[in-house]
Design a protein around this motif. Structure first.
Motif, PDB file in Angstrom:
ATOM      1  N   LEU A  97      -1.102  27.224  -8.879  1.00 39.90           N
ATOM      2  CA  LEU A  97      -2.534  27.312  -9.152  1.00 39.90           C
ATOM      3  C   LEU A  97      -3.124  25.926  -9.359  1.00 39.90           C
ATOM      4  O   LEU A  97      -4.171  25.587  -8.796  1.00 39.90           O
ATOM      5  CB  LEU A  97      -2.768  28.192 -10.379  1.00 39.90           C
ATOM      6  N   LYS A  98      -2.446  25.103 -10.151  1.00 37.63           N
ATOM      7  CA  LYS A  98      -2.960  23.762 -10.422  1.00 37.63           C
ATOM      8  C   LYS A  98      -2.891  22.862  -9.182  1.00 37.63           C
ATOM      9  O   LYS A  98      -3.607  21.859  -9.106  1.00 37.63           O
ATOM     10  CB  LYS A  98      -2.202  23.139 -11.589  1.00 37.63           C
ATOM     11  N   ALA A  99      -2.051  23.219  -8.224  1.00 40.54           N
ATOM     12  CA  ALA A  99      -2.006  22.477  -6.962  1.00 40.54           C
ATOM     13  C   ALA A  99      -3.114  22.911  -6.002  1.00 40.54           C
ATOM     14  O   ALA A  99      -3.223  22.374  -4.902  1.00 40.54           O
ATOM     15  CB  ALA A  99      -0.644  22.654  -6.293  1.00 40.54           C
ATOM     16  N   GLY A 100      -3.926  23.884  -6.419  1.00 42.16           N
ATOM     17  CA  GLY A 100      -5.068  24.300  -5.615  1.00 42.16           C
ATOM     18  C   GLY A 100      -4.878  25.588  -4.852  1.00 42.16           C
ATOM     19  O   GLY A 100      -5.780  26.018  -4.124  1.00 42.16           O
ATOM     20  N   PHE A 101      -3.728  26.233  -5.028  1.00 38.00           N
ATOM     21  CA  PHE A 101      -3.454  27.473  -4.296  1.00 38.00           C
ATOM     22  C   PHE A 101      -3.818  28.655  -5.190  1.00 38.00           C
ATOM     23  O   PHE A 101      -3.064  29.041  -6.082  1.00 38.00           O
ATOM     24  CB  PHE A 101      -1.995  27.505  -3.843  1.00 38.00           C
ATOM     25  N   THR A 102      -4.973  29.227  -4.925  1.00 33.64           N
ATOM     26  CA  THR A 102      -5.492  30.315  -5.744  1.00 33.64           C
ATOM     27  C   THR A 102      -5.029  31.681  -5.258  1.00 33.64           C
ATOM     28  O   THR A 102      -5.229  32.676  -5.948  1.00 33.64           O
ATOM     29  CB  THR A 102      -7.025  30.271  -5.779  1.00 33.64           C
ATOM     30  N   THR A 103      -4.422  31.736  -4.077  1.00 33.08           N
ATOM     31  CA  THR A 103      -3.821  32.962  -3.545  1.00 33.08           C
ATOM     32  C   THR A 103      -2.483  32.597  -2.907  1.00 33.08           C
ATOM     33  O   THR A 103      -2.407  31.608  -2.169  1.00 33.08           O
ATOM     34  CB  THR A 103      -4.721  33.628  -2.492  1.00 33.08           C
ATOM     35  N   VAL A 104      -1.450  33.378  -3.185  1.00 33.04           N
ATOM     36  CA  VAL A 104      -0.159  33.184  -2.535  1.00 33.04           C
ATOM     37  C   VAL A 104       0.401  34.538  -2.110  1.00 33.04           C
ATOM     38  O   VAL A 104       0.092  35.564  -2.704  1.00 33.04           O
ATOM     39  CB  VAL A 104       0.867  32.461  -3.445  1.00 33.04           C
ATOM     40  N   ARG A 105       1.221  34.500  -1.071  1.00 34.52           N
ATOM     41  CA  ARG A 105       1.946  35.703  -0.646  1.00 34.52           C
ATOM     42  C   ARG A 105       3.416  35.479  -0.970  1.00 34.52           C
ATOM     43  O   ARG A 105       4.054  34.586  -0.411  1.00 34.52           O
ATOM     44  CB  ARG A 105       1.731  35.948   0.849  1.00 34.52           C
ATOM     45  N   ASN A 106       3.940  36.279  -1.890  1.00 36.10           N
ATOM     46  CA  ASN A 106       5.332  36.143  -2.320  1.00 36.10           C
ATOM     47  C   ASN A 106       6.203  37.061  -1.468  1.00 36.10           C
ATOM     48  O   ASN A 106       6.182  38.280  -1.614  1.00 36.10           O
ATOM     49  CB  ASN A 106       5.469  36.517  -3.798  1.00 36.10           C
ATOM     50  N   VAL A 107       6.972  36.457  -0.573  1.00 35.53           N
ATOM     51  CA  VAL A 107       7.716  37.253   0.409  1.00 35.53           C
ATOM     52  C   VAL A 107       9.209  37.241   0.086  1.00 35.53           C
ATOM     53  O   VAL A 107      10.005  36.579   0.751  1.00 35.53           O
ATOM     54  CB  VAL A 107       7.439  36.766   1.846  1.00 35.53           C
ATOM     55  N   GLY A 108       9.559  37.993  -0.951  1.00 30.39           N
ATOM     56  CA  GLY A 108      10.955  38.149  -1.305  1.00 30.39           C
ATOM     57  C   GLY A 108      11.288  37.565  -2.651  1.00 30.39           C
ATOM     58  O   GLY A 108      11.025  36.387  -2.915  1.00 30.39           O
TER      59      GLY A 108
END
Length: 423
Positions: free
Chosen positions: A120-131
Motif C-alpha cells: 500500500l505504501k508503495a502505491g499499490f492500492t489494489t493487488v491480486r493475490n494468486v496463491g
C-alpha cells in the motif's frame, strides 16, 4: 393529553421516523498536475473532490470552498492508485528453499499483514493475490476490510489449483510427510470440485498451475501439467460462478492450452511461441509477465536459501521471458503489471516499470498496465485504476513527471485508498 397523543399519531410516518441529516465527508486534493491515464494527458493544477471515499469531481484550476478540508500536494503529480496483478502476500523472498520450515504455521499470516502495508505504501492500492497457504490472505483481507490493519484492496485466490506432483502441489517433502495441497485434482470433475471449494472459502479469482515452475521441485517450467479438458473444466466452472481465472504457465504448450480453455490471464508466459501470441491477441487473453524479479533472485537467492536447481531454472528463462514480453507487446497482446511479489520484496515492485519500458513499452503504456488495463482484466473498470468521477478515491502522488521518467513510480510520496490517507 389525549388530544396531543392523537395529533402525534396522525403525523405522517416519515415525519415521525425522519433520521438526522448525515453530512457527507468531503476532502479536496490539489497538486501541480494529474495524469488522466485514459487519454495520456495532464490536467494542470487539478482539484480533486472526494466524497465518502469516492471521487466526485476532477477539475483544472478550481478552488476549494472556504473552510473545506484541503490536502495540498504542490510539487507533485497525481495518478490513480496502482494495481499489481500477481502477488503472494504471505511470503517473503528472504525465506527460500527449506528455510521457511523453521517457523510456525501462523508466521506466514503475520508476514502477509506486513507485506500488505508495504505494498500500500508503495502505491499499490489494489493487488491480486494468486496463491497462498492455509487461507492466510483471506483472513488478512477481512482484517483490512474491517479496518484493523492497513493494506490494499485484495482480489484473493486462496490455494492455487494444480495436478498431483505439479508446480502447485507440495513437492519439497518426502513421502512420510504425506504432504499434499488441498487444491490438487487429477480429472475435470475433481478440478471442478476444487474450484467450488476455493470459492466456498472466499476465493475471488481462481489460480491454476498449467505448467511446471521455477520455485518448485521435480517440475520444469516448460512442462504442461494439465490437459485441455481439465483446464476447460476449471475455466467453465469458475466463469459459471462469476470468477475469473489466472493460469501460471511458463511453457508454450501449457500457455496455448490455457488460452484455448478460455482462461482470462496467463501468468509469466515466459516461453510463449508465435502461435501462443497469436491466440492471445485473437482471444483477448491478458499476459501478466513478471520481468523484473530475476534481478533480485539471482543476486540474493543463494543467500536466502533458494536451491541451486531453482536458481538454474530462473537463469534459463529470464532473458527469454523479457524478449517474449517485447514480442507479445509489439504484437498487441493486452499486458498487465505483475511483479510476483513474494519472490522479490513487496516494497520494491515499482522497479518493474523501468524494465517494462526498457523492453518496449512507453511510460504511459506501462502505467496503463498497472491501472486501466489491469482494472479491465479484473472486471473492475471504472472502479479502480482511474481518477474519473464515480471511482474509488485511490490516488498516489509522486515527485516529478512519470511520463518523462517512469522511475518516479519507484518512490511514491503519498497514498490515499478509499478516501483515507495511507500513512
Amino acid at each position: 393529553m389525549h388530544t396531543r397523543l392523537l395529533a402525534a399519531l396522525a403525523l405522517p410516518v416519515a415525519a415521525l421516523a425522519a433520521p438526522a441529516t448525515v453530512q457527507a465527508e468531503t476532502v479536496y486534493i490539489k497538486a501541480d498536475r494529474l495524469l488522466e491515464v485514459e487519454t495520456g494527458k495532464y490536467v494542470q493544477a487539478p482539484l480533486v473532490t472526494v466524497t465518502d471515499g469516492v471521487i466526485a469531481a476532477v477539475q483544472a484550476g478550481g478552488a476549494a470552498p472556504t473552510g473545506a478540508k484541503v490536502i495540498d500536494l504542490s510539487g507533485h503529480t497525481l495518478l490513480p492508485g496502482l494495481i499489481d496483478m500477481h502477488v503472494h502476500l504471505d511470503g517473503r523472498p528472504e525465506y527460500g528453499g527449506y528455510s521457511s520450515l523453521q517457523f510456525t504455521d501462523r508466521f506466514a499470516t503475520a508476514l502477509a499483514v506486513a507485506n500488505a502495508e508495504k505494498m500500500l505504501k508503495a502505491g499499490f492500492t489494489t493487488v491480486r493475490n494468486v496463491g497462498d497457504g492455509d487461507y492466510n490472505v483471506a483472513g488478512v483481507d477481512q482484517a483490512i476490510e474491517e479496518g484493523w490493519v492497513p493494506g490494499p484492496r485484495i482480489v484473493n485466490g486462496n490455494y492455487a489449483l494444480g495436478a498431483t506432483g505439479g508446480h502447485c502441489d507440495q513437492t519439497y517433502l518426502p513421502p512420510s510427510f504425506e504432504a499434499k495441497s488441498p487444491a490438487v485434482g487429477d480429472s475435470p470433475d475433481e478440478l471442478r470440485l476444487r474450484v467450488r471449494e476455493q470459492r466456498k472459502y472466499g476465493a475471488e479469482v481462481i489460480k491454476v498451475c498449467a505448467t511446471g515452475g521455477v520455485f518448485s521441485r521435480n517440475t520444469e517450467p516448460g512442462q504442461a501439467q494439465l490437459t485441455l479438458a481439465e483446464l476447460t473444466a476449471i475455466a467453465e466452472e469458475a466463469h459459471f460462478w462469476g470468477l475469473k481465472v489466472a493460469a501460471h504457465a511458463h511453457g508454450a504448450t501449457g500457455i496455448k492450452l490455457a488460452i484455448k480453455a478460455g482462461i482470462d490471464t496467463i501468468e509469466h508466459a515466459s516461453l510463449v511461441d508465435d502461435e501462443g501470441i497469436r491466440l492471445a491477441v485473437e482471444k483477448g487473453t491478458y499476459f501478466a509477465m513478471d520481468i523484473y524479479n530475476t534481478d533480485y533472485t539471482q543476486a540474493t537467492g543463494k543467500a536466502n536459501g533458494v536451491l541451486e536447481d531453482n536458481l538454474r531454472k530462473d537463469r534459463e528463462i529470464a532473458q527469454i521471458q523479457r524478449d517474449n514480453f517485447r514480442k507479445a507487446h509489439k504484437a498487441g497482446v493486452k499486458m498487465v503489471f505483475a511483479s510476483d511479489a513474494g519472490v522479490m520484496p513487496h516494497e520494491d515492485v515499482g522497479g518493474q516499470f523501468k524494465v517494462m519500458v526498457e523492453y518496449g513499452m512507453t511510460p504511459l503504456e506501462a502505467i496503463r498496465a498497472a491501472t486501466t488495463t489491469a482494472a479491465a482484466a479484473l472486471g473492475q473498470s471504472g472502479q479502480v485504476g482511474t481518477l474519473r468521477p464515480g471511482a474509488f478515491a485511490d490516488l498516489i502522488a509522486v515527485d516529478g513527471d512519470p511520463l518523462a521518467d517512469v522511475t518516479a513510480l519507484e518512490s511514491v510520496d503519498w497514498v490515499m485508498k478509499g478516501g483515507k490517507v495511507a500513512d
